[in-house]
Motif scaffolding. Structure first.
Motif, mmCIF file in Angstrom:
data_model
loop_
_atom_site.group_PDB
_atom_site.id
_atom_site.type_symbol
_atom_site.label_atom_id
_atom_site.label_comp_id
_atom_site.label_asym_id
_atom_site.label_seq_id
_atom_site.Cartn_x
_atom_site.Cartn_y
_atom_site.Cartn_z
ATOM 1 N N SER A 209 0.858 -1.183 0.000
ATOM 2 C CA SER A 209 0.000 0.000 0.000
ATOM 3 C C SER A 209 0.893 1.232 0.000
ATOM 4 O O SER A 209 2.090 1.151 0.298
ATOM 5 C CB SER A 209 -0.920 0.003 1.230
ATOM 6 O OG SER A 209 -0.155 0.176 2.418
ATOM 7 N N THR B 297 3.862 0.328 2.601
ATOM 8 C CA THR B 297 3.724 -0.726 3.603
ATOM 9 C C THR B 297 3.659 -2.055 2.875
ATOM 10 O O THR B 297 2.737 -2.290 2.088
ATOM 11 C CB THR B 297 2.460 -0.534 4.446
ATOM 12 O OG1 THR B 297 2.472 0.776 5.018
ATOM 13 C CG2 THR B 297 2.390 -1.560 5.557
ATOM 14 N N GLY C 102 -1.797 -5.963 7.161
ATOM 15 C CA GLY C 102 -2.205 -4.629 7.570
ATOM 16 C C GLY C 102 -1.822 -3.527 6.601
ATOM 17 O O GLY C 102 -1.807 -2.352 6.978
ATOM 18 N N LYS C 103 -1.541 -3.877 5.351
ATOM 19 C CA LYS C 103 -1.142 -2.867 4.364
ATOM 20 C C LYS C 103 -2.254 -1.835 4.147
ATOM 21 O O LYS C 103 -2.021 -0.625 4.216
ATOM 22 C CB LYS C 103 -0.792 -3.538 3.032
ATOM 23 C CG LYS C 103 0.373 -4.510 3.098
ATOM 24 C CD LYS C 103 0.728 -5.046 1.725
ATOM 25 C CE LYS C 103 -0.394 -5.849 1.101
ATOM 26 N NZ LYS C 103 -0.738 -7.050 1.907
ATOM 27 N N THR D 152 -4.896 -1.288 6.031
ATOM 28 C CA THR D 152 -5.208 -0.594 7.287
ATOM 29 C C THR D 152 -4.255 0.565 7.516
ATOM 30 O O THR D 152 -4.673 1.680 7.858
ATOM 31 C CB THR D 152 -5.130 -1.580 8.466
ATOM 32 O OG1 THR D 152 -6.033 -2.665 8.233
ATOM 33 C CG2 THR D 152 -5.487 -0.889 9.773
ATOM 34 N N THR D 153 -2.961 0.332 7.310
ATOM 35 C CA THR D 153 -1.962 1.389 7.513
ATOM 36 C C THR D 153 -2.214 2.563 6.583
ATOM 37 O O THR D 153 -2.206 3.727 7.003
ATOM 38 C CB THR D 153 -0.550 0.834 7.288
ATOM 39 O OG1 THR D 153 -0.322 -0.247 8.202
ATOM 40 C CG2 THR D 153 0.500 1.909 7.504
ATOM 41 N N LEU E 160 -5.381 4.496 7.622
ATOM 42 C CA LEU E 160 -5.168 5.288 8.842
ATOM 43 C C LEU E 160 -4.342 6.538 8.533
ATOM 44 O O LEU E 160 -4.609 7.619 9.075
ATOM 45 C CB LEU E 160 -4.494 4.439 9.920
ATOM 46 C CG LEU E 160 -5.361 3.320 10.510
ATOM 47 C CD1 LEU E 160 -4.555 2.459 11.472
ATOM 48 C CD2 LEU E 160 -6.585 3.901 11.214
ATOM 49 N N LEU E 161 -3.343 6.410 7.659
ATOM 50 C CA LEU E 161 -2.581 7.591 7.248
ATOM 51 C C LEU E 161 -3.480 8.560 6.482
ATOM 52 O O LEU E 161 -3.391 9.784 6.670
ATOM 53 C CB LEU E 161 -1.387 7.173 6.387
ATOM 54 C CG LEU E 161 -0.214 6.518 7.127
ATOM 55 C CD1 LEU E 161 0.800 5.953 6.132
ATOM 56 C CD2 LEU E 161 0.470 7.528 8.042
ATOM 57 N N ASN F 242 -3.879 0.797 -2.211
ATOM 58 C CA ASN F 242 -4.113 -0.024 -1.018
ATOM 59 C C ASN F 242 -3.603 -1.449 -1.180
ATOM 60 O O ASN F 242 -3.689 -2.228 -0.241
ATOM 61 C CB ASN F 242 -5.609 -0.053 -0.674
ATOM 62 C CG ASN F 242 -6.412 -0.956 -1.593
ATOM 63 O OD1 ASN F 242 -6.333 -0.812 -2.795
ATOM 64 N ND2 ASN F 242 -7.180 -1.872 -1.029
ATOM 65 N N THR G 77 -12.825 1.859 10.511
ATOM 66 C CA THR G 77 -12.320 3.173 10.111
ATOM 67 C C THR G 77 -13.435 4.197 9.917
ATOM 68 O O THR G 77 -13.186 5.318 9.476
ATOM 69 C CB THR G 77 -11.511 3.066 8.806
ATOM 70 O OG1 THR G 77 -12.294 2.391 7.809
ATOM 71 C CG2 THR G 77 -10.213 2.307 9.032
#
Length: 275
Positions: free
Chosen positions: A152, A163, A170-171, A173-174, A177-178, A188, A220
């Motif tokens: 991502s 990531t 968790g690619k 998700t990270t 979140l950023l 993603n 999220t």
């Protein structure tokens, strides 16, 4: 006959999707527009568009053309494989590749510079044309030194954070979140990367529908935005599994799983999630 066309470009790679149906070329413009440069091309003949426009994808509908290609393939002899999760029959003869997906009612013909797609309904043809246009761009980028990374990416002030990791690491998700903290969401799941002579690394996005699990959408705070579109009758990306659409309609937020253990996720265009 005049054609409508969308010209797609990123870095040095270019491809043109042309059709007699605006619905098909508009689809490519919407699909690639958030990621690469996708602009209308001047209507012309197929030969006119091909000149100086990189690879060419011709995509149209026709009531009998799929059957004609399937008959040709059976006459030539074929190999069977899976492509885009569909049974695909492939034949190569005199430098031309023919393929048909009988269950999807799609047929393909490819030579060195042109790829033709025919089908019975505009939407499957539009999806197939965009998918193969992306592959043609990928081939050009790989030949020019780019690499596809399973990662991502989020960007800010001309810099990117990637990531990397296996599925479920968790690619997405990270990156999300950023993005919620003011970064731009570039990708993603996959990106193109290329090291430069000055020691930097260039990054390009890999165009795709956003595919985000129900649980992550909920965590999220994005679930309700997507569900509202479904309840309003708006179609998300057509590759989304019907069981996911049903879950969104019912308001269920727990993950949906395929029989082989793969999670089935909501899939939508970037412009369907404004935030």
């Amino acid at each position: 006959m005049p054609l409508t066309a969308t010209h797609i470009a990123t870095d040095t790679a270019t491809v043109t999707v042309a059709s007699q149906m605006e619905e098909i070329t508009d689809w490519s413009r919407r699909y690639f527009g958030p990621w690469w440069n996708a602009t209308p091309a001047k209507p012309s003949t197929g030969a006119g568009i091909a000149e100086g426009s990189g690879a060419l994808v011709l995509a149209d509908t026709g009531p009998n053309r799929v059957d004609e290609v399937e008959t040709l393939i059976h006459d030539y002899g074929f190999a069977e494989t899976d492509y885009a999760s569909a049974r695909t029959l492939v034949s190569r003869h005199d430098g031309v590749t023919h393929a048909v997906q009988p269950d999807e009612r799609l047929a393909y013909q490819a030579d060195r510079h042109r790829l033709t797609i025919v089908g019975e309904q505009p939407k499957p043809v539009a999806v197939a044309a965009a998918r193969l246009a992306r592959e043609l761009v990928r081939a050009q980028l790989l030949a020019d030194g780019w690499t596809v990374l399973h990662a991502s990416a989020a960007v800010k002030d001309g810099r990117a954070v990637l990531t990397l990791g296996d599925k479920g690491a968790g690619k997405t998700t990270t990156a999300l979140l950023l993005a919620r903290q003011g970064w731009g969401l570039l990708a993603n799941d996959r990106v193109f990367a290329r090291p430069e002579a000055d020691g930097t690394v260039k990054v390009l996005p890999w165009p795709s529908a956003a595919a985000i699990g129900l649980g992550l959408l909920d965590a999220t705070g994005l679930y309700d935005q997507v569900r509202e579109r479904v309840l309003a009758g708006e179609q998300l990306h057509p590759t989304q599994h019907p069981s996911v659409t049903e879950a969104l309609s019912d308001g269920r937020r727990e993950p949906v799983w395929r029989a082989d253990g793969k999670e089935l996720k909501p899939q939508f265009f970037p412009d369907q999630l404004a935030t």
